[in-house]
Design a protein around this motif. Structure first.
Motif, PDB file in Angstrom:
ATOM      1  N   UNK A 187      11.957   6.395 -20.292  1.00 29.86           N
ATOM      2  CA  UNK A 187      12.018   5.114 -19.584  1.00 29.86           C
ATOM      3  C   UNK A 187      12.229   3.925 -20.517  1.00 29.86           C
ATOM      4  N   UNK A 188      12.635   4.214 -21.752  1.00 30.13           N
ATOM      5  CA  UNK A 188      12.809   3.130 -22.733  1.00 30.13           C
ATOM      6  C   UNK A 188      13.939   2.197 -22.300  1.00 30.13           C
ATOM      7  N   UNK A 189      14.913   2.736 -21.544  1.00 31.02           N
ATOM      8  CA  UNK A 189      16.027   1.897 -21.070  1.00 31.02           C
ATOM      9  C   UNK A 189      15.568   0.870 -20.049  1.00 31.02           C
ATOM     10  N   UNK A 190      14.324   0.975 -19.578  1.00 28.06           N
ATOM     11  CA  UNK A 190      13.780  -0.028 -18.663  1.00 28.06           C
ATOM     12  C   UNK A 190      12.685  -0.842 -19.339  1.00 28.06           C
ATOM     13  N   UNK A 191      12.542  -0.663 -20.637  1.00 31.08           N
ATOM     14  CA  UNK A 191      11.529  -1.427 -21.359  1.00 31.08           C
ATOM     15  C   UNK A 191      10.157  -0.796 -21.298  1.00 31.08           C
ATOM     16  N   UNK A 192      10.075   0.454 -20.808  1.00 33.14           N
ATOM     17  CA  UNK A 192       8.791   1.152 -20.795  1.00 33.14           C
ATOM     18  C   UNK A 192       8.795   2.134 -21.965  1.00 33.14           C
ATOM     19  N   UNK A 199       8.363  -2.935 -28.064  1.00 32.33           N
ATOM     20  CA  UNK A 199       9.298  -3.610 -27.167  1.00 32.33           C
ATOM     21  C   UNK A 199      10.633  -2.888 -27.346  1.00 32.33           C
ATOM     22  N   UNK A 200      11.401  -2.731 -26.271  1.00 30.41           N
ATOM     23  CA  UNK A 200      12.577  -1.858 -26.342  1.00 30.41           C
ATOM     24  C   UNK A 200      13.803  -2.569 -26.890  1.00 30.41           C
ATOM     25  N   UNK A 201      13.724  -3.888 -27.004  1.00 29.12           N
ATOM     26  CA  UNK A 201      14.882  -4.596 -27.534  1.00 29.12           C
ATOM     27  C   UNK A 201      14.545  -6.042 -27.768  1.00 29.12           C
TER      28      UNK A 201
END
Lengths: 291, 323
Positions: free
Chosen positions: B22-27, B266-268
């Motif tokens: 779920x990293x593509x959603x910031x999780x 944080x994913x980005x």
């Protein structure tokens, strides 16, 4: 546009489609990540599209990083030639600009700001050549926006406005990040808008707040029961300026489980959009308004 | 069957091996910062290595067990007490219903991992019980444990006393701690001199060090290669057009204090990264206290992969020792 590949340690490949932001770079990044997903390369564990770049996380016990790099590079040419079309949706997001909560917060962190004597939105309006804040709000909420990335924290969308370069709004981030940002703040940094999905640290300028939750880990919000995050990359957003009364009414509707985001399914074609942005955007808005 | 929390410690969270996908959603993935210690603790009590346990940082909790079980504590060196009597770390401990586990002050390392037979069985969110406090996800209502919580457990008595991880198979950071780094990502943004300085300088862990990331200070400020900032990146030379962050990636906002992103990353965001701590050394970061002297060591990909194989081999030795 020049695509650059780099390893992020032994578990990630980072692909910068372009150094600068553009819809072309975003679409190429999106089609490459779609291609990675479709090609089902063994060992891929996460596919993360971003504004003008993307990242693949993989398991180096399953595939050697060099082989993973080859697999991803092999998709580039096809992705470049792919039609830049997208079946997506346009969503109206109400925004209470210059609300009291972000105002209180921005006053608390004034010493971290470029211009301690104005508010964030006054500063943004002035450095972008708008004579009044109302004119600035009209520009910010005038043309629609692409969700070009979801991330930072849970479900937070980065949005890029669908206008040509001269009309793009650009603002710097705070000199030093704040330690606090109200939940659902509509922010701005570089050429991107965002909605802070949760309360927390942040460096984007604060313009207002939306009454509409976009992340709900408990999945109690009526329109977040299927999944806790509202946005995905490729969504199109139109801001709708609202006043305090409408904000309060929306919040009451959300709490009562009655709030329904206004949205419509649309298809988007980058080539057609580039030919005539204004009329293309007008057509998207017509879809939203049910014509 | 469960655990009564008498005192939660400082920031004790339920963790397992994380929530990938779920990293593509910031999780972010979350899960134990020191996965090796978490796996070892689970093995000692007869659990699957990915069962949920507790991660406690700097200060241990006080816990009462409501049924007979086996407990193990691995990771940092923090004296362990069962009903006031000292017990060994990295070993299985038979616990009777009503007994209380507590801890003395931390000696070395930063985080302990407490496994209990049957694991902690709070509901899974997106396939994991790990607590991600920023997103209010997992664990107990998405937060660290609190006094008065009753934590449900799988509830079998487990293997009891007598199992231990041999001392030579335990892993702890050296002094100075050495973190191996693969340069890359936006390495080209800093000058050659700045790149050399980064690896030459001795850094110290800053007080701002948590599950999201570890900040370091004490090295020389970085000089950037001059350029006209690309459209959308923002005006500071350390800014980029917001992109994805790798776990372990090292960003240096303003060119001053490096931050290594960890399990609750944080994913980005909009800061350049100069490279990434290799996967084999991520566990060690979870055991660093503030002010720990640290060196970043430049390595290539083959070294990173060999280190990863070495880590797997070490884990296999622990498995064999406890089989």
């Amino acid at each position: 546009m020049k695509t650059r590949y780099s390893f992020g340690g032994d578990e990630h490949i980072f692909v910068e489609v372009d150094e600068e932001m553009s819809l072309n770079a975003f679409f190429k990044s999106l089609s490459m990540t779609n291609a990675v997903r479709e090609s089902q390369i063994k060992g891929v564990t996460e596919i993360c599209p971003a504004n003008a770049s993307f990242q693949i996380k993989f398991d180096p016990d399953v595939i050697h990083p060099d082989d993973m790099l080859k697999e991803i590079k092999s998709l580039e040419t096809a992705a470049e030639k792919a039609d830049s079309t997208l079946n997506t949706r346009i969503v109206e997001i109400p925004v209470y600009y210059q609300d009291p909560w972000t105002h209180e917060t921005l006053m608390r962190f004034r010493e971290r700001h470029q211009d301690p004597n104005s508010t964030d939105i006054e500063y943004a309006a002035s450095i972008n050549g708008f004579s009044t804040v109302d004119d600035f709000i009209a520009a910010h909420s005038g043309a629609p926006w692409f969700v070009s990335m979801v991330g930072f924290v849970s479900g937070l969308p980065f949005l890029y406005q669908m206008v040509d370069r001269p009309r793009q709004i650009e603002v710097p981030k705070y000199l030093r990040p704040r330690t606090d940002t109200p939940k659902l703040t509509v922010g701005y940094g570089g050429c991107f808008s965002c909605i802070y999905s949760v309360r927390g640290a942040g460096g984007y300028q604060m313009f207002g707040v939306t009454p509409m939750p976009i992340f709900d880990p408990k999945q109690e919000t009526s329109y977040l029961k299927d999944f806790m995050c509202f946005f995905t990359p490729g969504d199109i957003v139109k801001w709708k300026p609202i006043d305090r009364d409408e904000y309060d009414a929306n919040v009451a509707d959300v709490d009562a489980g009655k709030f329904v985001p206004r949205m419509a399914d649309v298809s988007f074609d980058l080539a057609e959009f580039n030919t005539d942005m204004n009329s293309y955007n007008a057509k998207l808005e017509e879809a939203l308004n049910g014509h | 069957m469960g655990i009564k929390v008498h005192n939660p410690g400082l920031a004790t969270t339920i963790q397992d091996l994380g929530r990938p996908g779920y990293f593509h959603l910031g999780i972010p993935i979350s899960g134990a910062m020191d996965r090796f210690a978490m796996r070892a603790a689970n093995m000692l009590v007869g659990n699957d290595e990915g069962a949920a346990g507790l991660e406690a940082v700097f200060m241990g909790p006080e816990l009462e067990f409501t049924s007979d079980c086996t407990v193990a504590v691995c990771g940092a060196d923090m004296p362990i007490k069962l009903d006031g009597e000292e017990r060994a770390g990295w070993s299985s401990i038979a616990v009777k219903a009503g007994q209380v586990l507590s801890f003395d002050f931390l000696k070395t390392g930063a985080r302990i991992y407490i496994a209990v037979s049957g694991g902690i069985t709070v509901p899974e969110y997106l396939g994991s019980r790990s607590t991600y406090a920023i997103g209010a996800l997992g664990g107990v209502d998405g937060r660290p444990i609190a006094a008065g919580d009753d934590l449900p457990t799988g509830g079998d008595a487990g293997p009891g006393d007598g199992r231990g991880v041999p001392e030579n198979l335990r892993r702890a950071p050296g002094n100075p701690a050495e973190l191996r780094v693969l340069p890359g990502l936006y390495w080209h943004r800093i000058t050659d001199q700045a790149g050399r300085n980064f690896f030459e300088d001795e850094w110290k862990v800053a007080p701002e060090a948590d599950r999201m990331g570890y900040r370091f200070r004490g090295g020389r400020p970085m000089e950037f290669v001059e350029r006209k900032q690309p459209f959308g990146a923002g005006s500071d030379p350390s800014n980029i057009v917001d992109g994805c962050y790798s776990y372990g990636s090292i960003q240096v906002p303003g060119g001053t204090e490096p931050i290594v992103l960890h399990r609750d990353a944080v994913s980005g965001g909009g800061y350049f990264m100069l490279g990434t701590v290799i996967s084999a050394d991520m566990d060690l970061i979870g055991q660093l206290q503030p002010h720990t002297p640290s060196k970043f060591v430049k390595v290539d990909m083959e070294t990173a992969l060999q280190a990863r194989r070495d880590r797997h081999a070490l884990l296999d030795q622990v498995r064999a020792a406890l089989d």
